[in-house]
Scaffold this active site. Structure first.
Site, mmCIF file in Angstrom:
data_model
loop_
_atom_site.group_PDB
_atom_site.id
_atom_site.type_symbol
_atom_site.label_atom_id
_atom_site.label_comp_id
_atom_site.label_asym_id
_atom_site.label_seq_id
_atom_site.Cartn_x
_atom_site.Cartn_y
_atom_site.Cartn_z
ATOM 1 N NE ARG A 68 5.913 -31.039 -5.972
ATOM 2 C CZ ARG A 68 6.781 -32.064 -5.567
ATOM 3 N NH1 ARG A 68 7.826 -32.402 -6.265
ATOM 4 N NH2 ARG A 68 6.576 -32.388 -4.233
ATOM 5 N N GLY A 88 -4.246 -3.947 -4.735
ATOM 6 C CA GLY A 88 -5.344 -2.935 -5.193
ATOM 7 C C GLY A 88 -4.468 -1.600 -5.452
ATOM 8 C CG HIS A 89 -1.623 -0.988 -7.945
ATOM 9 N ND1 HIS A 89 -0.990 -1.586 -9.214
ATOM 10 C CD2 HIS A 89 -1.011 -1.172 -6.652
ATOM 11 C CE1 HIS A 89 0.061 -2.036 -8.299
ATOM 12 N NE2 HIS A 89 0.052 -2.013 -7.120
ATOM 13 C CG ASP A 134 -1.908 -1.238 1.510
ATOM 14 O OD1 ASP A 134 -2.108 -1.651 0.293
ATOM 15 O OD2 ASP A 134 -1.999 -1.767 2.447
ATOM 16 C CE LYS A 172 3.425 -2.261 -4.334
ATOM 17 N NZ LYS A 172 2.813 -1.879 -3.107
ATOM 18 C CD GLN A 192 0.645 -8.534 -2.404
ATOM 19 O OE1 GLN A 192 1.311 -8.855 -3.302
ATOM 20 N NE2 GLN A 192 -0.716 -8.239 -2.770
HETATM 21 P P1 IMP Z 1 -2.802 -12.649 1.702
HETATM 22 O O1 IMP Z 1 -1.967 -11.960 0.606
HETATM 23 O O2 IMP Z 1 -4.387 -12.244 1.202
HETATM 24 O O3 IMP Z 1 -2.900 -13.863 1.987
HETATM 25 O O4 IMP Z 1 -2.580 -11.773 2.912
HETATM 26 C C1 IMP Z 1 -1.423 -11.893 3.812
HETATM 27 C C2 IMP Z 1 -1.132 -10.716 4.410
HETATM 28 O O5 IMP Z 1 -0.718 -9.653 3.527
HETATM 29 C C3 IMP Z 1 -2.145 -10.036 5.017
HETATM 30 O O6 IMP Z 1 -1.459 -9.129 6.369
HETATM 31 C C4 IMP Z 1 -2.459 -8.804 4.178
HETATM 32 O O7 IMP Z 1 -3.304 -7.626 4.698
HETATM 33 C C5 IMP Z 1 -1.493 -8.449 3.549
HETATM 34 N N1 IMP Z 1 -1.636 -7.955 1.947
HETATM 35 C C6 IMP Z 1 -1.904 -8.711 0.993
HETATM 36 N N2 IMP Z 1 -1.934 -7.986 -0.077
HETATM 37 C C7 IMP Z 1 -1.780 -6.687 0.534
HETATM 38 C C8 IMP Z 1 -1.690 -5.473 -0.366
HETATM 39 O O8 IMP Z 1 -1.909 -5.420 -1.657
HETATM 40 N N3 IMP Z 1 -1.327 -4.276 0.617
HETATM 41 C C9 IMP Z 1 -1.210 -4.631 1.615
HETATM 42 N N4 IMP Z 1 -1.327 -5.629 2.431
HETATM 43 C C10 IMP Z 1 -1.533 -6.805 1.838
#
Ligand code: IMP
Length: 433
Positions: free
Chosen positions: A146, A43-44, A16, A19, A227
């Site tokens: 796999r 999410g962008h 977040d 980017k 991420q």
């Molecule tokens: P998952 O990716 O849905 O498995 O979530 C795992 C962890 O990554 C959690 O703490 C989410 O809040 C965090 N996370 C996943 N995608 C994002 C993102 O795009 N921005 C911020 N945190 C994320």
């Protein structure tokens, strides 16, 4: 701006970082924009003119006509989400870029979404990861086990039927015996995913070939990370991480190119820090200042709408991001959110028991229990959202950025002072020379 041909842009914090906005700015110069990991957990938000676009799977470059946008093999794709994003975009932006999807990208299936929720419900209290519930972790688990299903697999009825039959039998046993929920219907999934396959077929192409050809022709390629570094499955605050590699090396694996092709790596950081989901966050502010940053920065998730945890900038974590990504420079965004705060703080070291730590620790216990040492800096009160040249920033804002460079050892190459394209300032054009 002079460009090197291959730039990787990654999040330097817990995701977040903004980017999307920096990608969108750099994408103008790129012929190809590539997503290499993650899925619709990302999410962008990109603002073009007066229109706001929220993208989850499509690379941000799609908003420019004529760009080639690639979803690499390292991404996990939820087909209905991708198809809806394409349809929505076609309705609003008829001349968007051209999409290519790797046949090797893994798919999110209904049981992944279901298991993500069930597994999270089963985790007790503090053990909850706070996932986005999009099925990301279970899809990557199947890839590594796999037992995943890839884009190429849903393009062939017989192959898909045989693979799905085996996998679904196992998943249904798990759903029934461990979680006590109804099994999923084979024929329904089969027909649904074959139909997605037909809709995705025209976009399927090998991204490694496409990117390599572009680079060989001297075109610019931009890799767009999702991420952030501290959510990386290998280098993040495990297990409170996502299931992919958002760090720079992930770009090679997730797109099918070699590390020798990459020229420059840029890390995006907010001028402060945020995190969603659970896990340690040393500079977190649980007071009025945290609340102020959340509201001033609009810190609510693009994907889940969850309020983000907010805190001061942490240069121990940023130095770590510089190292594990091999960052050449930092893009510091949302500098305007700090306007009006009389005294700013920057985390410079952690104190744990009798030790002073200047390196980010692998131990969650250390990260959770350490005391952060801060430096205090005077803030600025002038509105900086209209500034278009880095030299016009108030002296204290410039000093803040200089201090970030001193503490992290890398230059600040871009500065963000608002959400629109025009509010991105290039600190040093030579950075791209
Ligand atoms: P998952 O990716 O849905 O498995 O979530 C795992 C962890 O990554 C959690 O703490 C989410 O809040 C965090 N996370 C996943 N995608 C994002 C993102 O795009 N921005 C911020 N945190 C994320």
């Amino acid at each position: 701006m002079i460009w090197l041909s291959c730039v990787v842009l990654v999040g330097a914090q817990w995701g977040d970082e903004g980017k999307g906005k920096v990608t969108d700015f750099l994408a103008e110069k790129a012929a190809v924009v590539v997503r290499f990991q993650g899925g619709n957990n990302a999410g962008h938000t990109v603002v073009v003119g007066s229109e706001e676009f929220k993208l989850h799977l499509l690379p941000s470059g799609i908003l420019y006509p004529g760009k080639s946008c690639v979803i690499g093999n390292g991404v996990v794709i939820d087909p209905p989400v991708l198809l809806k994003e394409l349809t929505d975009l076609a309705g609003r932006l008829p001349n968007a870029g051209t999409l290519y999807i790797s046949p090797r990208a893994h798919l999110i299936l209904p049981y992944h979404r279901l298991l993500d929720r069930l597994e999270e419900e089963r985790r007790a209290g503090a053990k909850k990861i706070g996932t986005t519930a999009r099925g990301i972790g279970p899809a990557y688990t199947d890839k590594i086990r796999r037992t995943g299903i890839r884009v190429v697999d849903i393009l062939d009825r017989e192959e898909f039927a045989a693979t799905l039959a085996d996998i679904l039998a196992e998943k249904n046993e798990l759903l029934a015996k461990v979680y006590g929920v109804e099994p999923l219907d084979f024929n329904a999934i089969m027909e649904e995913y074959l139909a997605y396959g037909e809709k995705l077929r025209p976009y399927v192409a090998d991204p490694g070939q496409l990117v390599t050809a572009a680079l060989d022709q001297g075109q610019n390629v931009l890799f767009e990370g999702a991420q952030g570094t501290l959510l990386d499955i290998d280098h993040g605050t495990y297990p409170y991480v996502t299931s992919s590699n958002p760090t720079a090396a992930g770009a090679c694996l997730g797109a099918g190119i070699g590390p020798t092709r990459i020229d420059r790596v840029i890390g995006v950081s907010k001028a402060y820090t945020t995190r969603v989901g659970s896990g340690p966050f040393p500079t977190e502010l649980s007071d009025d200042m945290g609340e102020h940053l959340r509201h001033a920065g609009g810190e609510f998730g693009t994907t889940t709408g969850r309020p983000r945890r907010c805190g001061w900038l942490d240069t121990v974590a940023l130095r770590y991001a510089v190292r594990v990504n091999g960052l050449h420079s930092l893009a510091v965004v949302k500098l305007d959110v700090l306007t009006g705060i009389p005294k700013l703080r920057i985390g410079v070291a952690y104190h744990y028991r009798n030790e002073v730590l200047t390196e980010f620790s692998a131990s969650l216990k250390v990260l959770a229990d350490c005391r952060v040492e801060y430096e205090e800096m005077p803030g600025w009160h002038e509105d900086i959202t209209g500034v278009r040249d880095i030299g016009q920033l108030p002296a204290n804002a410039k000093r803040y950025l200089e201090r970030v460079t001193e503490l992290t050892g890398v230059a600040v190459s871009l500065v963000g002072v608002g959400s629109s394209r025009a509010q991105t300032l290039l600190a040093d054009p030579a950075i791209f020379a």
